[in-house]
Design an enzyme around this catalytic site. Structure first.
Site, short mmCIF file in Angstrom:
data_model
loop_
_atom_site.label_atom_id
_atom_site.label_comp_id
_atom_site.label_asym_id
_atom_site.label_seq_id
_atom_site.Cartn_x
_atom_site.Cartn_y
_atom_site.Cartn_z
N HIS A 92 0.90 -1.22 0.00
CA HIS A 92 0.10 -0.07 -0.06
C HIS A 92 0.71 1.20 -0.12
O HIS A 92 1.86 1.26 0.79
CB HIS A 92 -0.77 -0.03 1.14
CG HIS A 92 -1.58 1.30 1.47
ND1 HIS A 92 -2.16 1.95 0.72
CD2 HIS A 92 -1.55 1.95 2.60
CE1 HIS A 92 -2.82 3.10 1.25
NE2 HIS A 92 -2.18 3.29 2.35
N TYR A 210 2.87 -11.16 -21.09
CA TYR A 210 3.00 -9.62 -21.25
C TYR A 210 2.97 -9.14 -20.11
O TYR A 210 1.74 -9.24 -19.27
CB TYR A 210 2.26 -9.31 -22.34
CG TYR A 210 2.68 -7.87 -23.02
CD1 TYR A 210 3.40 -7.66 -23.74
CD2 TYR A 210 1.83 -6.80 -22.35
CE1 TYR A 210 3.73 -6.27 -24.31
CE2 TYR A 210 2.14 -5.69 -22.71
CZ TYR A 210 3.06 -5.44 -23.68
OH TYR A 210 3.38 -4.01 -24.17
P1 13P Z 1 1.02 2.78 9.16
O1 13P Z 1 1.95 3.71 9.51
O2 13P Z 1 0.25 2.43 10.31
O3 13P Z 1 1.29 1.68 8.37
O4 13P Z 1 0.01 3.78 8.33
C1 13P Z 1 0.53 4.53 7.11
C2 13P Z 1 -0.62 4.46 6.23
O5 13P Z 1 -0.53 4.47 4.84
C3 13P Z 1 -1.97 4.26 6.44
O6 13P Z 1 -2.61 4.25 5.34
#
Ligand code: 13P
Length: 224
Positions: A92, A210
């Protein structure tokens, strides 16, 4: 890979996110599937200060052990790894262009054929929910159905992979696609490739391996 090697590789991936310009400060987080659950980055810790011991071990029921608190987003990491046996890494980040689109609640449509690398005809944007909540995790799971990436409304992006390199590669692709889409939008609404063309693109991508991330596993060699 030993447990320590995996922890070191996770920190290296976080540092690569920053070096690639797709994250900043302590934003973002990374998890890796283990036999008993997952390893996840700690909450609110600068990546350049992170040591392997700071990575937190969690079970799928949310129990954790270690020196530090797990990422505030452990729910969506846990839920995605539980729901998606096809991936082993969840990444993320708040990459600028993907997040700008997410702030507008705009999914990335098939304005460019490379949108297909995320698995379908679009990269969906999940509705906004407060960070760290089950509501955000539920929204992410829905946006990720049949996809390897999604945007999170007024928040950022999630990219998935079979390994750390693959998830990082996907995150950089999503960011690049978002950047190009925003540039196109600054002139006007770009035309969208129709579903039958995207079906050809997706078929071609699958047959040719690909858009496969480095170190990703290719599909068995087929007729082409
Ligand atoms: P954390 O430091 O708790 O991983 O949070 C960072 C973040 O991007 C929350 O969405």
């Amino acid at each position: 890979m030993t447990d320590t090697d995996t922890r070191s590789a996770m920190i290296e991936t976080c540092l690569k996110m920053t070096a690639a310009g797709i994250n900043q400060g302590t934003a973002g987080n990374v998890s890796v599937r283990t036999e008993s659950g997952l390893l996840i980055t700690p909450s609110s810790m600068p990546y350049d200060q992170m040591c392997p011991e700071d990575i937190v071990e969690m079970s799928l029921d949310g129990q954790w052990s270690g020196n530090r608190r797990p990422s505030s987003e452990w729910r969506f990491h846990r839920d995605i790894l539980a729901a998606r046996k096809d991936v082993s890494v969840v990444l993320h980040c708040h990459s600028v262009h993907a997040t700008a689109l997410a702030c507008l609640h705009r999914s990335i449509p098939s304005y460019h054929y490379m949108v297909g690398v995320a698995g379908g005809t679009d990269i969906r944007c999940a509705p906004y929910a407060t960070f760290g909540t089950q509501a955000l995790s539920d929204a992410a799971i829905t946006a990720l159905v049949d996809r390897k990436a999604c945007l999170l409304g007024q928040h950022g992006q999630i990219s998935l992979g079979k390994n750390l390199d693959a998830a990082l590669w996907m995150a950089i692709e999503v960011e690049t696609l978002a950047d190009m889409y925003l540039r196109a939008l600054s002139v006007g609404e770009p035309p969208i490739l129709p579903d039958d063309e995207m079906a050809r693109v997706l078929d071609q991508m699958q047959r040719m391996d690909y858009g496969l991330a480095p170190n990703d596993e290719p599909a068995p060699v087929g007729a082409d």
